[in-house]
Design an enzyme around this catalytic site. Structure first.
Site, PDB file in Angstrom:
ATOM      1  N   HIS A 175       8.118  26.335  -6.431  1.00 46.37           N
ATOM      2  CA  HIS A 175       9.462  26.683  -6.889  1.00 46.37           C
ATOM      3  C   HIS A 175      10.249  25.441  -7.264  1.00 46.37           C
ATOM      4  CE1 HIS A 175       8.855  30.849  -5.583  1.00 46.37           C
ATOM      5  NE2 HIS A 175       8.077  30.279  -4.673  1.00 46.37           N
ATOM      6  N   GLU A 217      -1.530   1.620  -4.342  1.00 50.86           N
ATOM      7  CA  GLU A 217      -1.700   0.190  -4.077  1.00 50.86           C
ATOM      8  C   GLU A 217      -3.126  -0.290  -4.318  1.00 50.86           C
ATOM      9  OE1 GLU A 217       1.595  -1.073  -0.785  1.00 50.86           O
ATOM     10  OE2 GLU A 217      -0.448  -1.591  -0.319  1.00 50.86           O
ATOM     11  N   LYS A 275       7.251  -9.453  -1.887  1.00 54.75           N
ATOM     12  CA  LYS A 275       7.582  -9.960  -0.547  1.00 54.75           C
ATOM     13  C   LYS A 275       8.056 -11.417  -0.661  1.00 54.75           C
ATOM     14  CE  LYS A 275       4.358  -7.456   2.573  1.00 54.75           C
ATOM     15  NZ  LYS A 275       3.243  -7.585   3.506  1.00 54.75           N
TER      16      LYS A 275
HETATM   17  O1  PA5 Z   1      -1.768  -1.869   2.452  1.00 55.03           O
HETATM   18  C1  PA5 Z   1      -1.152  -2.900   2.652  1.00 55.03           C
HETATM   19  O2  PA5 Z   1      -1.723  -3.964   2.901  1.00 55.03           O
HETATM   20  C2  PA5 Z   1       0.366  -2.932   2.668  1.00 55.03           C
HETATM   21  O3  PA5 Z   1       0.948  -1.756   2.250  1.00 55.03           O
HETATM   22  C3  PA5 Z   1       0.861  -3.252   4.065  1.00 55.03           C
HETATM   23  O4  PA5 Z   1       0.420  -2.262   4.950  1.00 55.03           O
HETATM   24  C4  PA5 Z   1       2.377  -3.377   4.125  1.00 55.03           C
HETATM   25  O5  PA5 Z   1       2.856  -4.241   3.135  1.00 55.03           O
HETATM   26  C5  PA5 Z   1       2.801  -3.886   5.484  1.00 55.03           C
HETATM   27  O6  PA5 Z   1       2.185  -5.095   5.756  1.00 55.03           O
HETATM   28  P1  PA5 Z   1       2.070  -5.665   7.220  1.00 55.03           P
HETATM   29  O7  PA5 Z   1       1.270  -4.744   8.037  1.00 55.03           O
HETATM   30  O8  PA5 Z   1       1.424  -6.997   7.060  1.00 55.03           O
HETATM   31  O9  PA5 Z   1       3.478  -5.774   7.751  1.00 55.03           O
END
Ligand code: PA5
Length: 431
Positions: free
Chosen positions: A308, A279, A421
């Site tokens: 393996h 990410e 989202k």
């Molecule tokens: O790193 C990030 O920002 C995302 O992966 C969030 O952690 C994830 O989308 C969850 O978001 P939130 O904590 O707002 O529910």
């Protein structure tokens, strides 16, 4: 302190790096640190706030004996750190231990209805504390889960103020609004710490403290590595060195990173790392707005299990990967292998232990990869405990921050996640 060993990066010719290439980056370290500081991210400074530790510890103390289960509703950065902390620092079969000092932990980081239904077969709602974790306070999966479990607990006339705690943005989001309206206890996720960097905020600390993890030692370990991360001396800056290897090798076509711990308890560390790398570095635009579509693809593997399973591909398939091995000097148990056969074919097991076997298998794998000209490095910790695990978190978080600067992208946003989202919500509204 964590040790990084790059020897096998320098032994694989053009597929790796020369020491000169590696060290040539020392002159940019300082300017990259300046750039990182300008981004005003809090992941490396929030670990100095001792008041968070006291607040969390005090809250956890107040809950002692009240609950038999903690259910975390969270996803991505709001779940992966907690899963890793529990898996690494508690008993491997923690929830199956019958004589317990701490509640069992369940992290529901999916919305499969089967998961939502079947968890009810193992928890007693009357004895369950729900931690609803969403920094934005608006992630549909988590709001849906909250509504579902809240309806169930309301149906049983359970006091929501006792059974729910929120971990969310201090000001915005629906969860914060509900907390304010209903009077539910809500802890703040610092505004300047992104989800995948939040394991050492209340996001990871609160569930950790509730299941008996020493959160003071987490801060201690993280601070040690943070000092290395802020060090302007190349030889002392481990996160920078790691990022240099990841970046320069990606530029040479090794744009897949295989994370392979040789310790069962670190299996979930790879999941945490996978999100952090994917990410943070997978981005369409660079900081100048130019389309670049960069990224390094993370792959999870486990030693020795995946020797393996994936090793054939790693040794002989496309030479497009950097292997990152995690080694633990002293695993939490030591077992001699009883040799119950005099057959010559197993004589290599004479006078040895599982500890030695797992380490020798690592050595064999790393040597085979090196002979096949596959770049690999190892990161060694003395033992799996709070201090060393937190050092690892900070090592990789720091390396990611530097990688962002190497790629000239913002490692701290996630426009791709936001897009999906928003589209999910749009499709639901149109139904
Ligand atoms: O790193 C990030 O920002 C995302 O992966 C969030 O952690 C994830 O989308 C969850 O978001 P939130 O904590 O707002 O529910």
């Amino acid at each position: 302190m964590v040790k990084l060993d790059f020897t096998n990066i320098f032994k694989v010719g053009d597929n790796g790096l020369t020491k000169a290439e590696f060290k040539s980056t020392r002159k940019i370290l300082s300017s990259y640190l300046d750039k990182i500081e300008k981004r005003k991210q809090g992941f490396y400074s929030v670990i100095d706030d001792a008041s968070v530790v006291s607040k969390v510890e005090q809250f956890a103390k107040g809950q002692k004996g009240k609950f038999t289960s903690i259910v975390v509703l969270g996803i991505g950065g709001s779940a992966l750190g907690t899963i890793c902390l529990a898996q690494s620092l508690k008993h491997l079969y923690e929830n199956e231990i019958s004589k317990r000092s701490f509640p069992k932990l369940y992290v529901l980081d999916n919305i499969d209805p089967v998961m939502m239904k079947e968890v009810l077969d193992v928890v007693d709602l009357k004895k369950t504390l729900f931690l609803v974790v969403t920094k934005s306070g608006s992630t549909p999966e988590i709001l849906a889960q909250y509504f579902y479990f809240r309806k169930l607990t309301d149906g049983k006339k359970l006091d929501a103020l006792k059974h729910f705690v929120f971990i969310t943005h201090p000001k915005v989001g629906l969860l914060r609004k509900i907390a304010n309206e209903d009077g539910i206890t809500a802890f703040d996720v610092p505004e300047n710490v992104g989800g995948r960097f939040s394991v050492l905020t209340v996001v990871g600390l609160l569930p950790a403290a509730l299941i008996g993890i020493n959160i003071k030692n987490l801060f201690k370990g993280a601070q040690e590595m943070r000092d290395s991360f802020l060090n302007r001396n190349f030889d002392k800056n481990l996160p920078f060195q790691l990022a240099v290897v990841q970046y320069l090798l990606a530029k040479k076509g090794k744009n897949i990173n295989v994370m392979m711990p040789y310790a069962q308890k670190l299996i979930r560390f790879s999941d945490w790392f996978r999100q952090l790398l994917a990410e943070s570095i997978g981005k369409a635009k660079d900081s100048d707005g130019k389309t670049v579509n960069v990224g390094i693809t993370p792959i999870n593997a486990l030693g020795v299990t995946d020797q393996h399973s994936q090793n054939q591909l790693y040794s002989e398939g496309p030479n497009d990967k950097l292997f990152i091995f995690l080694r633990v000097k002293k695993l939490g148990a030591s077992i001699i292998i009883p040799l119950l056969s005099s057959d010559a074919s197993v004589s290599y097991l004479k006078n040895t232990s599982f500890n030695n076997l797992i380490d020798v298998e690592y050595q064999g794998t790393a040597q085979a990869l090196t002979q096949n000209k596959r770049p690999n490095l190892n990161i060694t910790i003395d033992q799996i405990d709070e201090t060393h695990l937190a050092q690892l978190f900070m090592l990789f978080e720091g390396a990611i921050a530097f990688l962002g600067e190497f790629f000239n992208i913002n490692a701290f946003d996630q426009p791709g996640v936001e897009l999906s989202k928003n589209l999910t919500k749009k499709i639901l509204l149109a139904q």
